[in-house]
Design an enzyme around this catalytic site. Structure first.
Site, PDB file in Angstrom:
ATOM      1  CE1 TYR A   1      -2.733  -7.187  -4.096  1.00  0.00           C
ATOM      2  CE2 TYR A   1      -1.453  -5.366  -5.011  1.00  0.00           C
ATOM      3  CZ  TYR A   1      -2.231  -5.894  -3.993  1.00  0.00           C
ATOM      4  OH  TYR A   1      -2.509  -5.144  -2.893  1.00  0.00           O
TER       5      TYR A   1
ATOM      6  CE  LYS B   1      -5.902  -5.605  -3.037  1.00  0.00           C
ATOM      7  NZ  LYS B   1      -6.662  -6.108  -1.898  1.00  0.00           N
TER       8      LYS B   1
ATOM      9  CB  SER C   1      -3.596  -1.030  -4.116  1.00  0.00           C
ATOM     10  OG  SER C   1      -2.358  -0.642  -4.662  1.00  0.00           O
TER      11      SER C   1
HETATM   12  P1  NAD Z   1      -0.999  -9.849   4.586  1.00  0.00           P
HETATM   13  O1  NAD Z   1      -0.734 -10.951   3.628  1.00  0.00           O
HETATM   14  O2  NAD Z   1      -0.072  -9.667   5.728  1.00  0.00           O
HETATM   15  O3  NAD Z   1      -2.492  -9.989   5.175  1.00  0.00           O
HETATM   16  C1  NAD Z   1      -3.538 -10.581   4.463  1.00  0.00           C
HETATM   17  C2  NAD Z   1      -4.189 -11.602   5.369  1.00  0.00           C
HETATM   18  O4  NAD Z   1      -5.288 -12.202   4.679  1.00  0.00           O
HETATM   19  C3  NAD Z   1      -3.236 -12.739   5.750  1.00  0.00           C
HETATM   20  O5  NAD Z   1      -3.321 -12.968   7.138  1.00  0.00           O
HETATM   21  C4  NAD Z   1      -3.751 -13.927   4.952  1.00  0.00           C
HETATM   22  O6  NAD Z   1      -3.500 -15.165   5.609  1.00  0.00           O
HETATM   23  C5  NAD Z   1      -5.220 -13.605   4.839  1.00  0.00           C
HETATM   24  N1  NAD Z   1      -5.893 -14.195   3.683  1.00  0.00           N
HETATM   25  C6  NAD Z   1      -5.489 -14.195   2.381  1.00  0.00           C
HETATM   26  N2  NAD Z   1      -6.381 -14.843   1.614  1.00  0.00           N
HETATM   27  C7  NAD Z   1      -7.378 -15.261   2.437  1.00  0.00           C
HETATM   28  C8  NAD Z   1      -8.571 -15.997   2.245  1.00  0.00           C
HETATM   29  N3  NAD Z   1      -8.904 -16.476   1.043  1.00  0.00           N
HETATM   30  N4  NAD Z   1      -9.368 -16.237   3.305  1.00  0.00           N
HETATM   31  C9  NAD Z   1      -9.026 -15.792   4.531  1.00  0.00           C
HETATM   32  N5  NAD Z   1      -7.886 -15.118   4.789  1.00  0.00           N
HETATM   33  C10 NAD Z   1      -7.084 -14.847   3.752  1.00  0.00           C
HETATM   34  O7  NAD Z   1      -1.121  -8.506   3.737  1.00  0.00           O
HETATM   35  P2  NAD Z   1      -1.240  -6.992   4.219  1.00  0.00           P
HETATM   36  O8  NAD Z   1      -0.025  -6.274   3.781  1.00  0.00           O
HETATM   37  O9  NAD Z   1      -1.668  -6.938   5.629  1.00  0.00           O
HETATM   38  O10 NAD Z   1      -2.415  -6.514   3.264  1.00  0.00           O
HETATM   39  C11 NAD Z   1      -3.769  -6.526   3.666  1.00  0.00           C
HETATM   40  C12 NAD Z   1      -4.639  -6.134   2.488  1.00  0.00           C
HETATM   41  O11 NAD Z   1      -4.232  -4.827   2.034  1.00  0.00           O
HETATM   42  C13 NAD Z   1      -4.503  -7.055   1.277  1.00  0.00           C
HETATM   43  O12 NAD Z   1      -5.771  -7.174   0.671  1.00  0.00           O
HETATM   44  C14 NAD Z   1      -3.560  -6.303   0.372  1.00  0.00           C
HETATM   45  O13 NAD Z   1      -3.755  -6.623  -0.963  1.00  0.00           O
HETATM   46  C15 NAD Z   1      -3.957  -4.863   0.649  1.00  0.00           C
HETATM   47  N6  NAD Z   1      -2.897  -3.903   0.341  1.00  0.00           N
HETATM   48  C16 NAD Z   1      -1.662  -4.050   0.912  1.00  0.00           C
HETATM   49  C17 NAD Z   1      -0.642  -3.149   0.607  1.00  0.00           C
HETATM   50  C18 NAD Z   1       0.723  -3.293   1.202  1.00  0.00           C
HETATM   51  O14 NAD Z   1       1.633  -2.626   0.729  1.00  0.00           O
HETATM   52  N7  NAD Z   1       0.925  -4.116   2.227  1.00  0.00           N
HETATM   53  C19 NAD Z   1      -0.879  -2.093  -0.291  1.00  0.00           C
HETATM   54  C20 NAD Z   1      -2.174  -1.950  -0.841  1.00  0.00           C
HETATM   55  C21 NAD Z   1      -3.176  -2.866  -0.504  1.00  0.00           C
HETATM   56  N1  UFG Z   2      12.545  -1.573  -4.680  1.00  0.00           N
HETATM   57  C1  UFG Z   2      13.897  -1.756  -4.842  1.00  0.00           C
HETATM   58  N2  UFG Z   2      14.451  -2.913  -4.381  1.00  0.00           N
HETATM   59  C2  UFG Z   2      13.724  -3.888  -3.770  1.00  0.00           C
HETATM   60  C3  UFG Z   2      12.327  -3.682  -3.602  1.00  0.00           C
HETATM   61  C4  UFG Z   2      11.771  -2.510  -4.085  1.00  0.00           C
HETATM   62  O1  UFG Z   2      14.583  -0.906  -5.383  1.00  0.00           O
HETATM   63  O2  UFG Z   2      14.278  -4.920  -3.386  1.00  0.00           O
HETATM   64  C5  UFG Z   2      11.945  -0.316  -5.144  1.00  0.00           C
HETATM   65  C6  UFG Z   2      10.859  -0.535  -6.183  1.00  0.00           C
HETATM   66  O3  UFG Z   2      11.430  -0.632  -7.455  1.00  0.00           O
HETATM   67  C7  UFG Z   2       9.986   0.706  -5.971  1.00  0.00           C
HETATM   68  C8  UFG Z   2      10.143   1.008  -4.479  1.00  0.00           C
HETATM   69  O4  UFG Z   2      11.313   0.328  -4.051  1.00  0.00           O
HETATM   70  O5  UFG Z   2      10.512   1.766  -6.694  1.00  0.00           O
HETATM   71  C9  UFG Z   2       8.967   0.518  -3.671  1.00  0.00           C
HETATM   72  O6  UFG Z   2       8.750  -0.850  -3.998  1.00  0.00           O
HETATM   73  P1  UFG Z   2       7.684  -1.763  -3.264  1.00  0.00           P
HETATM   74  O7  UFG Z   2       7.698  -3.092  -3.945  1.00  0.00           O
HETATM   75  O8  UFG Z   2       7.922  -1.729  -1.792  1.00  0.00           O
HETATM   76  O9  UFG Z   2       6.332  -0.995  -3.506  1.00  0.00           O
HETATM   77  P2  UFG Z   2       5.612  -0.665  -4.893  1.00  0.00           P
HETATM   78  O10 UFG Z   2       5.293   0.789  -4.855  1.00  0.00           O
HETATM   79  O11 UFG Z   2       6.305  -1.184  -6.055  1.00  0.00           O
HETATM   80  O12 UFG Z   2       4.352  -1.593  -4.732  1.00  0.00           O
HETATM   81  C10 UFG Z   2       3.170  -1.104  -4.275  1.00  0.00           C
HETATM   82  C11 UFG Z   2       2.426  -2.157  -3.451  1.00  0.00           C
HETATM   83  C12 UFG Z   2       1.876  -3.227  -4.334  1.00  0.00           C
HETATM   84  C13 UFG Z   2       1.186  -2.664  -5.559  1.00  0.00           C
HETATM   85  C14 UFG Z   2       2.147  -1.794  -6.321  1.00  0.00           C
HETATM   86  C15 UFG Z   2       1.549  -1.262  -7.584  1.00  0.00           C
HETATM   87  O13 UFG Z   2       3.270  -2.732  -2.460  1.00  0.00           O
HETATM   88  O14 UFG Z   2       0.933  -3.936  -3.553  1.00  0.00           O
HETATM   89  O15 UFG Z   2       2.493  -0.724  -5.453  1.00  0.00           O
HETATM   90  O16 UFG Z   2       2.191  -0.126  -8.026  1.00  0.00           O
HETATM   91  F1  UFG Z   2       0.733  -3.602  -6.414  1.00  0.00           F
END
Ligand code: NAD
Ligand code: UFG
Length: 338
Positions: free
Chosen positions: A148, A152, A123
């Site tokens: 969290y 990472k 991330s």
């Molecule tokens: P998500 O929760 O939809 O997908 C994660 C999947 O992993 C889920 O299906 C969950 O059931 C499974 N999982 C969790 N722990 C597990 C375990 N111990 N064993 C087996 N399966 C497990 O999340 P996502 O948004 O698809 O994110 C995927 C990955 O990308 C995550 O590692 C997340 O931290 C990372 N990531 C997501 C974002 C975002 O904004 N969505 C941003 C940066 C990084």
């Molecule tokens: N926001 C709002 N209202 C909401 C939700 C979000 O105003 O109800 C704003 C947040 O304050 C931020 C922007 O929308 O300014 C984006 O917020 P998100 O939560 O969607 O995303 P972030 O950039 O805060 O989070 C991302 C990833 C996380 C990670 C984080 C660390 O989703 O996994 O960056 O910076 F940990």
């Protein structure tokens, strides 16, 4: 065969579609802690394939051992992690166990079976507060503002140390910016459990009537309109980045880092206003206090992934917001409404 750990989730399910499109044979491994096996019916509609899956936790070494002994796995795309920022601050041990210890267990079993290719979901949070945007992969990492994000950073460092210590590993650290949107078919998308933490699911749940209004966290940042700026990218473009990273890693050894972001910054108000305009509806909102730990603005320098992997953005903000809404309005309760 490619093992997609966490492949039933939001980004993983979209990546399954792209992997199949590019001819890869895949196996999904998931414990369904944040997903539903119903996603496989939807994936079948999109890909015309029954995707095999196993219900196994990455913390379960015996379970992993059985999977790696049964299937001929060549590489792992590792999405399996917990990602709720607030929960990670309340229950750090759960995050250490699942995200850090789970990854360590997965790596141990991979090594035992001489599987040394891994694409890891990192991330942009690892850049911390010290770096100015646009973030470049060569910058020193900072300290993430939440637990969290800290997991990472730790896993990135574990993977780098493993690569330095042992021959033959081939690892991609993909640093995602803010993935949003859904598959254009409207069949798969993101449906967080409980109150959404992230902006887009909140916006779409207000639009569909599940929530009353959007709270915008902070209107006094040093940005053009006072609301915070992020680099939003379409989840299908992110999925394609995994296919490109996998292709690259299958031909190289070492540990490399790629940002996955478009390089464009949009404010929270930009997102709300564009969502309303593209989808022809209103999203009631109020501006409230800043959310603790949020940064004012960050976005990617995306030149490395473009130059080295040939990644090109296919979807613009309008598409991301139209596809998010298409998914939400057709599936107000996620996969449960199927
Ligand atoms: P998500 O929760 O939809 O997908 C994660 C999947 O992993 C889920 O299906 C969950 O059931 C499974 N999982 C969790 N722990 C597990 C375990 N111990 N064993 C087996 N399966 C497990 O999340 P996502 O948004 O698809 O994110 C995927 C990955 O990308 C995550 O590692 C997340 O931290 C990372 N990531 C997501 C974002 C975002 O904004 N969505 C941003 C940066 C990084
Ligand atoms: N926001 C709002 N209202 C909401 C939700 C979000 O105003 O109800 C704003 C947040 O304050 C931020 C922007 O929308 O300014 C984006 O917020 P998100 O939560 O969607 O995303 P972030 O950039 O805060 O989070 C991302 C990833 C996380 C990670 C984080 C660390 O989703 O996994 O960056 O910076 F940990």
């Amino acid at each position: 065969m490619i093992l997609v750990a966490g492949g039933a989730g939001y980004i993983g399910s979209h990546t399954c579609v792209e992997l199949i499109k590019h001819g890869y044979e895949i196996l999904v491994l998931d414990n369904f802690s944040n997903s539903s096996a119903k996603v496989f019916d939807r994936l079948k509609k999109i890909t015309d394939q029954d995707i095999p899956y196993v219900d196994v936790d990455i913390c379960d070494e015996a379970g992993l051992e059985s999977v790696f002994s049964t299937y001929d796995i060549q590489a792992v795309i590792h999405f399996a992690g917990l990602k709720a920022v607030g929960e990670s601050m309340l229950n750090p041990l759960v995050y250490f166990e699942n995200n850090i210890a789970g990854t360590s267990t997965l790596l141990k079993v991979m090594k035992r079976h001489t599987v040394k290719h891994m694409i890891f979901s990192s991330s942009a949070t690892v850049y911390g507060e010290i770096n100015p945007s646009p973030y470049q992969e060569s910058m020193q990492t900072g300290m993430p503002t939440n637990t969290y994000g800290y997991t990472k950073l730790v896993v990135e460092q574990m993977l780098q140390k493993l690569d330095q210590a042992e021959e033959g590993w081939s690892i991609a650290l993909l640093r995602y910016f803010n993935p949003i949107g859904a598959h254009p078919s409207g069949l798969i998308g993101e449906h967080p459990k409980g109150i959404p933490n992230n902006l887009l699911p909140y916006v779409t749940q207000v639009a569909v009537g599940l929530r009353e209004k959007l709270s915008i966290f902070g209107g006094d940042y040093d940005t053009a309109d006072g609301t915070a700026v992020r680099d939003y990218l379409h989840v299908v473009d992110l999925a394609v980045a995994h296919v490109l990273a996998l292709k690259n890693r299958l031909d190289h050894t070492g540990c490399d880092i790629w940002n996955v972001g478009t390089g464009n910054g949009y404010s929270v108000l930009d997102i709300k206003n564009t969502f309303e305009q593209v989808n022809q509806l209103q999203v009631p909102f109020e501006i409230v206090a800043r959310r603790e730990g949020d940064l004012a603005s960050f976005y990617a320098d995306s030149s490395k992934i473009q130059n080295e992997l040939g990644w090109e953005v296919q979807y613009q903000l309008d598409d991301m917001l139209a596809h998010s809404w298409n998914w939400q309005k057709n599936n107000p309760n996620g996969y449960e409404s199927a």
